[in-house]
Write an enzyme that holds these catalytic residues in place. Structure first.
Site, mmCIF file in Angstrom:
data_model
loop_
_atom_site.group_PDB
_atom_site.id
_atom_site.type_symbol
_atom_site.label_atom_id
_atom_site.label_comp_id
_atom_site.label_asym_id
_atom_site.label_seq_id
_atom_site.Cartn_x
_atom_site.Cartn_y
_atom_site.Cartn_z
ATOM 1 N N THR A 170 1.034 16.445 14.419
ATOM 2 C CA THR A 170 0.362 17.384 13.524
ATOM 3 C C THR A 170 -1.097 16.978 13.295
ATOM 4 O O THR A 170 -2.010 17.777 13.513
ATOM 5 C CB THR A 170 1.083 17.403 12.158
ATOM 6 O OG1 THR A 170 2.480 17.553 12.398
ATOM 7 C CG2 THR A 170 0.599 18.535 11.304
ATOM 8 N N VAL A 172 -4.728 8.433 2.083
ATOM 9 C CA VAL A 172 -4.411 8.809 0.706
ATOM 10 C C VAL A 172 -5.013 10.171 0.387
ATOM 11 O O VAL A 172 -6.191 10.405 0.664
ATOM 12 C CB VAL A 172 -4.959 7.777 -0.310
ATOM 13 C CG1 VAL A 172 -4.569 8.153 -1.730
ATOM 14 C CG2 VAL A 172 -4.479 6.370 0.014
ATOM 15 N N GLY A 190 -4.589 13.199 1.617
ATOM 16 C CA GLY A 190 -4.824 14.211 2.653
ATOM 17 C C GLY A 190 -6.304 14.516 2.811
ATOM 18 O O GLY A 190 -7.095 13.641 3.144
ATOM 19 N N ILE A 196 -8.520 15.304 0.529
ATOM 20 C CA ILE A 196 -9.385 15.011 -0.620
ATOM 21 C C ILE A 196 -10.269 13.804 -0.310
ATOM 22 O O ILE A 196 -9.750 12.754 0.034
ATOM 23 C CB ILE A 196 -8.549 14.663 -1.872
ATOM 24 C CG1 ILE A 196 -7.519 15.750 -2.158
ATOM 25 C CG2 ILE A 196 -9.447 14.415 -3.069
ATOM 26 C CD1 ILE A 196 -6.498 15.340 -3.212
ATOM 27 N N GLY A 244 10.451 22.851 5.032
ATOM 28 C CA GLY A 244 9.588 21.885 5.718
ATOM 29 C C GLY A 244 8.670 21.112 4.794
ATOM 30 O O GLY A 244 7.805 20.370 5.248
ATOM 31 N N ASP A 247 6.295 6.177 -0.905
ATOM 32 C CA ASP A 247 5.047 6.700 -0.330
ATOM 33 C C ASP A 247 3.903 6.632 -1.349
ATOM 34 O O ASP A 247 2.794 6.195 -1.035
ATOM 35 C CB ASP A 247 5.286 8.151 0.119
ATOM 36 C CG ASP A 247 4.016 8.823 0.619
ATOM 37 O OD1 ASP A 247 3.620 8.574 1.767
ATOM 38 O OD2 ASP A 247 3.425 9.602 -0.147
ATOM 39 N N LYS A 260 0.347 4.322 -1.378
ATOM 40 C CA LYS A 260 -0.988 4.875 -1.586
ATOM 41 C C LYS A 260 -1.702 4.253 -2.784
ATOM 42 O O LYS A 260 -2.910 4.003 -2.724
ATOM 43 C CB LYS A 260 -0.899 6.398 -1.747
ATOM 44 C CG LYS A 260 -0.466 7.099 -0.445
ATOM 45 C CD LYS A 260 -0.089 8.554 -0.722
ATOM 46 C CE LYS A 260 0.271 9.312 0.537
ATOM 47 N NZ LYS A 260 0.880 10.639 0.215
ATOM 48 N N GLY A 273 -0.927 18.053 5.382
ATOM 49 C CA GLY A 273 -1.145 19.173 6.284
ATOM 50 C C GLY A 273 -2.103 18.798 7.395
ATOM 51 O O GLY A 273 -2.958 17.917 7.234
#
Lengths: 438, 438
Positions: free
Chosen positions: B12, B129, B131, B133, B184, B198, B202, B309
């Site tokens: 991805t 960390v 995504g 941002i 998903g 997770d 982070k 994403g």
């Protein structure tokens, strides 16, 4: 290796910077390398919270720039002149500049950037927009992989404070402004804040960085909050909206597809805006600022925090100083410039004619309380091909009524055409308010 | 001057990075200098949305690292091994690394940082960390003038999605999880997300950067949302709170004053937390992430956006690549490291014993519906010097009652002492839930 700092101005922000440099413990160790060598002040006799050795103070800002012990010049005096000339003098001397001066950068940014590029020095401006919020650096250094679609923000704390209180208390603009002036949140001459000029300065800077080329400050359509009525804030709330003074810089879709690869057309503007209650910017209250950046492929990212104040602004100034100090360790004072940190411009930005841009609108009409008025208004909008989301009569007394219309997204010129027709209707007294809606 | 990129992984995130590099128009012009030279994939035959010349694909990741045309190695394969070994191999070859791998950095960050410092190369981790941002870069490069007091965040999108739906729909954890798996948003094995691992990875990374020294991942007290009941989410809402899985890294005040200047004691933890409805993090819904950084003198700044994403994560990976490309122009590949971008550690961070930290608490007790129970509970708290903000009976039927207590801030060991005494009370069936409150 110590780095000499020369400070132009020792007001609120300057004192905040001096306070950080005077107490490096617990901060990044590079802060410990910074030495406040010279400070230019207006009045040597004025008592100050910080004690500085008297020989480091001077009333001659040029002496600060010319001092060989000064490696980085920090301009926190504000105003257009002599700030502009002093920044150019520092650049000419080959010294990097850190400034919090949005007015100078918004107006003379191109001149200053050209001089800086020629001399190979950095001019960093994190503190010029959003106070303590890291926003300049992220746009320059963290979002470069994106095509930016829109930058929108609440970037004037004074007006956001006033609007927040108008919304919470139903208070009138003039009353809250007077109170804000008493509390020190608004200046004695509030024009730059309440008429939107300060926000326009800042969005010019943000747009220039986000889209990679200078934006003509004079071309930014600017409307402030000084004619906003309490009843429009209240009606907006009833309809599920919050009123904010928004500064927006938007890539114009059609043009970007048709135009040359190295140019971009932008719609840049400042105006009071109705935001849906769940919009990320709608929850920003008081003197806080927030900037929403929308890009492909990142989506929406938002930066939030205190938009002004000695501490937050000093934090941003010191960030810039540290970045210059850090990058010196890469290649010494004679090295090349990092194109991200230097924010060299790489594209031609054109401002579009606002009458062709598309918006949703909020309109409040004073009408006679007669049957058929709403129908006539609807017909006027329909004739101009303006599609309506809602039309509500919100108040009616003594033969008069107030009708609020929210349109779907329409082209500005069509909308103005419809408004002209509506104003000419017999049952309509006047268009009492007209605001943009997001 | 082009810069060769070697990609380890074309899932991805890898595909997202390749898509940006394949279409540089409208992005920062440095993107146009990046050439995707080699890509390591698991299966050469698998159909892909992007067409790459077949000779650039290989199943041998070491071949990518060793390729002389590859200047920067981008690790987006995930997992602990072989990712760790490949990152170390790239460093040993003197090649800078960009990675999105929070698990490797949280566990082997010290080993990797030491190797990188020795070789004088950057290892950049913006995508690890939050995504899309920008958060790693602002902490490293924009907040260095501050003493950081606290970093707290919603940094796991899966659990925030589940909690948002539990709050909106009153739905049970297991039902929403099953639905999230179908859609998903949650993996078939959701343990790393729902048990908090997770988020702990982070916050270990964020704390290490914010406080200037590595944080022992194994020492982070971690509680997930997998035992959270719908009724606690509902009761919290009645009392004016929103339940979020928060990761927190806090400087322990007393220790910082007493301890050595070069060390700092931290309380780092992950747990479901009741946030007051107007807290900046309370409005973060769905798969979004947000990180709140509190420091002196900046105050509170918050960073908000999509936490995962392909597009957002690729945006962060490309940001890191651009920063390496940009700084190369300062001094060439043989230059020194920028200490801010390299995030060299400069302080010893010690994790404190959680039993001495102070919190507000939410407790739900199953009791008999008898007179005097509330009094006995109050007495137990009082005896242990635990001060109470509210004690409410929220549900009573068939002789049973549910009592919810919210305490003021108390030391954890005193609070546990009180709970033990309450559990031993005759009228109390059990401590049904116990959550931290901000």
């Amino acid at each position: 290796m110590t780095i000499g700092i020369g400070l132009l101005g020792l007001g609120t922000v300057g004192s905040g910077v001096a306070a950080i440099l005077a107490s490096p413990q617990g901060r990044h160790p590079l802060v410990g390398d910074l030495v406040l060598e010279r400070v230019a002040v207006r009045d040597l006799q004025r008592p100050r919270p910080l004690t500085l050795p008297p020989e480091r103070l001077t009333t001659d800002p040029e002496a600060v720039i010319d001092d060989p012990k000064v490696d980085i010049v920090v301009e926190v005096m504000g105003g257009l002149e002599p700030a502009r000339s002093l920044i150019l003098r520092a650049i000419a001397a080959g010294k990097p500049v850190v400034t919090a001066n949005k007015a100078v950068i918004a107006r003379y940014g191109q001149e200053i950037a050209a001089a800086a590029a020629q001399q190979g020095v950095y001019v960093l401006i994190e503190a010029a927009v959003g106070g303590g919020i890291p926003i300049i650096e992220p746009i320059k250094q963290s979002l470069g992989g994106n095509r930016i679609q829109r930058v929108s923000g609440i970037i004037n704390g004074t007006t956001n404070y006033i609007l927040s209180r108008m919304a919470d208390e139903g208070a009138a603009y003039a009353d809250v402004l007077a109170d804000a002036q008493r509390l020190g949140y608004a200046e004695a001459d509030p024009a730059a804040d309440v008429q939107g000029g300060d926000a326009a300065d800042k969005i010019a800077i943000l747009a220039g960085l986000a889209y990679g080329g200078p934006v003509q400050r004079a071309g930014i359509a600017t409307e402030g909050i000084d004619r906003l009525e309490a009843r429009d804030v209240a009606y907006a709330a009833q309809l599920g909206f919050v009123v904010k003074l928004l500064a927006v810089a938007e890539r114009v879709q059609d043009d970007a597809q048709a135009g040359p690869a190295d140019g971009v057309s932008l719609d840049v503007r400042v105006h009071p805006t109705l935001l849906p209650k769940h919009h990320p910017l709608a929850g920003v209250h008081g003197v806080n600022n927030a900037i929403l950046v929308e890009g492909d492929p990142v989506g929406q990212v938002m930066f939030f925090g205190p938009g002004a104040g000695a501490g937050p602004t000093a934090s941003a100034v010191v960030a810039d100083i540290l970045n210059i100090a850090g990058i010196r360790q890469v290649g010494g004072p004679q090295a090349g410039l990092d194109p991200l940190l230097a924010a060299s411009s790489w594209r031609h930005c054109t401002l579009v004619d606002g009458s062709l841009s598309r918006h949703r609108n909020y309109v409040r009409l004073s009408t006679r309380d007669e049957a058929g008025v709403i129908g006539s208004i609807g017909t006027c909008f329909g004739t101009a091909q303006v599609s309506i989301q809602s039309i509500v009569q919100l108040d009616a007394r003594e033969g008069e009524a107030e009708i609020v219309v929210i349109t779907h997204e329409v082209r500005e010129d069509r909308f103005r055409e419809a408004l002209a027709a509506i104003e000419a209707l017999e049952g309509v007294e006047r268009v009492a308010a007209c605001l943009r809606t997001l």
